[in-house]
Structures are given as C-alpha cells and as structure tokens.
Design a protein around this motif. Structure first.
Motif, PDB file in Angstrom:
ATOM      1  N   SER A  61      16.302   9.603   3.265  1.00  0.00           N
ATOM      2  CA  SER A  61      17.141   8.825   4.479  1.00  0.00           C
ATOM      3  C   SER A  61      16.204   8.380   5.317  1.00  0.00           C
ATOM      4  N   ARG A  62      14.798   6.947   4.622  1.00  0.00           N
ATOM      5  CA  ARG A  62      14.486   6.618   5.506  1.00  0.00           C
ATOM      6  C   ARG A  62      13.975   5.426   4.494  1.00  0.00           C
ATOM      7  N   ASP A  63      15.668   4.855   5.024  1.00  0.00           N
ATOM      8  CA  ASP A  63      15.893   3.209   4.650  1.00  0.00           C
ATOM      9  C   ASP A  63      14.293   2.068   5.608  1.00  0.00           C
ATOM     10  N   ASP A  64      13.726   2.887   6.144  1.00  0.00           N
ATOM     11  CA  ASP A  64      12.317   1.820   6.712  1.00  0.00           C
ATOM     12  C   ASP A  64      11.092   1.529   5.005  1.00  0.00           C
ATOM     13  N   ILE A  76       0.342  -1.172  -0.154  1.00  0.00           N
ATOM     14  CA  ILE A  76      -0.265  -0.203  -0.350  1.00  0.00           C
ATOM     15  C   ILE A  76       0.972   0.987   0.089  1.00  0.00           C
ATOM     16  N   LEU A  77       0.895   2.106  -1.123  1.00  0.00           N
ATOM     17  CA  LEU A  77       1.406   3.904  -1.531  1.00  0.00           C
ATOM     18  C   LEU A  77       1.499   4.098   0.299  1.00  0.00           C
ATOM     19  N   ASN A  78       2.934   4.742   0.679  1.00  0.00           N
ATOM     20  CA  ASN A  78       2.861   5.525   2.015  1.00  0.00           C
ATOM     21  C   ASN A  78       3.642   6.666   1.767  1.00  0.00           C
ATOM     22  N   ARG A  79       3.185   7.630   2.515  1.00  0.00           N
ATOM     23  CA  ARG A  79       4.040   8.394   2.045  1.00  0.00           C
ATOM     24  C   ARG A  79       5.134   9.238   4.186  1.00  0.00           C
ATOM     25  N   THR A  80       6.154   9.660   3.984  1.00  0.00           N
ATOM     26  CA  THR A  80       6.727  10.076   5.136  1.00  0.00           C
ATOM     27  C   THR A  80       5.897  11.347   5.773  1.00  0.00           C
TER      28      THR A  80
END
Length: 251
Positions: free
Chosen positions: A145-148, A105-109
């Motif tokens: 910068s978000r590897d998770d 599912i699409l997600n954003r920071t």
C-alpha cells in the motif's frame, strides 16, 4: 678426357647404380618415415588435446568447488506476509568476507507512513556451505500500500572463494511480484508455540493461590441419585397432581 673414356664412365655408373629392388626399398623406407611422421604429429595433437581437456576439467572442478553466495527474499516461518532478506552460501566450500551493496539503499516500512533502513552487516566474515544470514525485510500487506517506496532494488554480493579468489553474484529484488500474490495461511510450529504461550498466560490467571491452582471434583453418580431421590419425594408430597393427571387421561 676422351669420348671413349667418358663413355666408359657412364657405362660404369649405369652398371653400378641401384636397381629396381633398391628403388622399391628406398620408396618403402620413405613411405614408412612419412607414415611415422604423420602418426607422431597426430599423437602430439592428441596429447595436447588431452592436456587441454585435463586443464578444462580441473578448471570446471575448481569452479564447481567454489562457494556460491546469493541474496534473495523468502517468506518468514511466521507467515507469507512477512518477508526475510536471506544471504546464503549454496556452494560446496566456505565463503569469506561477504559484502552486500544495493541501489537504492534497502528500506522497510515503519508504521503507516514512515520507513527505516534495513540494517546490513558491513562484512560477513564466514559462511559455511548451506549456512545463511537473514533479517526482517518488510511486511507485504503494508508494503503493497506504499507507493512512495521503491519496488525494485539492484545490487551485488561479493565474496572470496578458494585461494581468496574474488567472486560476485548480481541481485535483483522486485517487490512488484508480491502485490498481486494470493496465499493461504499455513499453521506451523510457530503458531503452535504461540498458542501454548497463550494457554500458559491463561493458566497463570487461573491460579487462586500463589504457586497453585484450586481444583474441584464431584461424584456424578451420587448427584444423579440425589436428584432422583428429590424427584420421588416431590411426587410423594404432591399426590393431587397425579390424580388430576389420571382423571384427565380417562376423559
């Protein structure tokens, strides 16, 4: 039947049978019939090919006239660091009942460590040719910068075309291509509007009176003349300074 009678019968048949011209005519008629049959067979084949070509052309024109809806990422007008998810109809006719599905599912920071789902409509009832639907997807400078979080999303866009024929197009969103991207900032209409908004805010701070702005004007020529007059008066009231300067120049 006696031998004499048989001989007379054979002789009669031989005398009354077809001659060379008759045989030539018969052969010519046979060849004409054969040529006509071959020509008819060729014409029938050409008619079938023409009918098939017309059907294929009609099918291609129909497919060309179908809507073509795709989903992709595009830079926002604010700047290249802001990405929008765009669903657009590039076809020549309208699309109906457009649906999207993605895995994962699409997600954003959301902040430095959080995330949130990218809200998508359950169905887009109608997209005219050239019409698009878009929403904010994410910020590249934060997402890189978000590897998770996932970097690749795969999905599909399904919709109905002419005569409610079901159509679909595959979607692949790969965020890896944005990690090493270098871009220049281009100032556009959005930046001009933001600058005008800041100017408006500053002007509101300048207001000395409610509903107005105090303006002060001056006459530059009058001020220069006043300064020159004051300089002359000062020189007239300090003659010793001029004498001292003259004596120093003579020495």
């Amino acid at each position: 039947m006696t031998d004499k009678q048989l001989a007379e019968l054979v002789s009669a048949i031989r005398d009354n049978g077809p001659g060379v011209p008759e045989w030539i005519g018969a052969i010519a008629s046979g060849l004409t019939f054969l040529i006509a049959a071959v020509a008819l067979w060729i014409a029938w084949g050409q008619l079938k090919e023409a009918a098939s070509a017309r059907q294929q052309t009609k099918k291609l024109e129909r497919e060309k006239s179908q809507p073509y809806v795709v989903a992709y990422l595009e830079d926002n007008a604010v700047g290249a660091e802001v990405l929008d998810l765009v669903i657009k109809n590039f076809g020549q006719t309208a699309s109906r009942n457009v649906r999207l599905s993605f895995e994962p599912i699409l997600n954003r920071t959301a902040g430095e460590s959080g995330d949130e789902a990218v809200e998508l409509p359950e169905v887009i009832s109608f997209l005219a040719p050239g019409q698009e639907w878009r929403t904010l997807f994410d910020f590249t400078n934060v997402r890189s910068s978000r590897d998770d979080l996932p970097t690749i999303y795969k999905g599909a866009v399904t919709y109905q075309g002419i005569d409610e024929v079901e159509q679909s197009s595959d979607v692949v969103i790969d965020l890896n291509i944005y990690k090493s991207r270098i871009y220049a900032e281009i100032l556009g209409i959005h930046h001009a509007a933001r600058a005008l908004r800041d100017i408006s805010k500053n002007q509101k701070k300048w207001s000395e009176l409610q509903g107005g702005l105090k303006v002060v004007s001056r006459d530059g020529d009058a001020k220069d003349a006043r300064s020159a007059e004051l300089a002359q008066r000062w020189k007239a009231s300090h003659p010793s300074d001029g004498s001292t300067e003259s004596s120093e120049e003579n020495q």
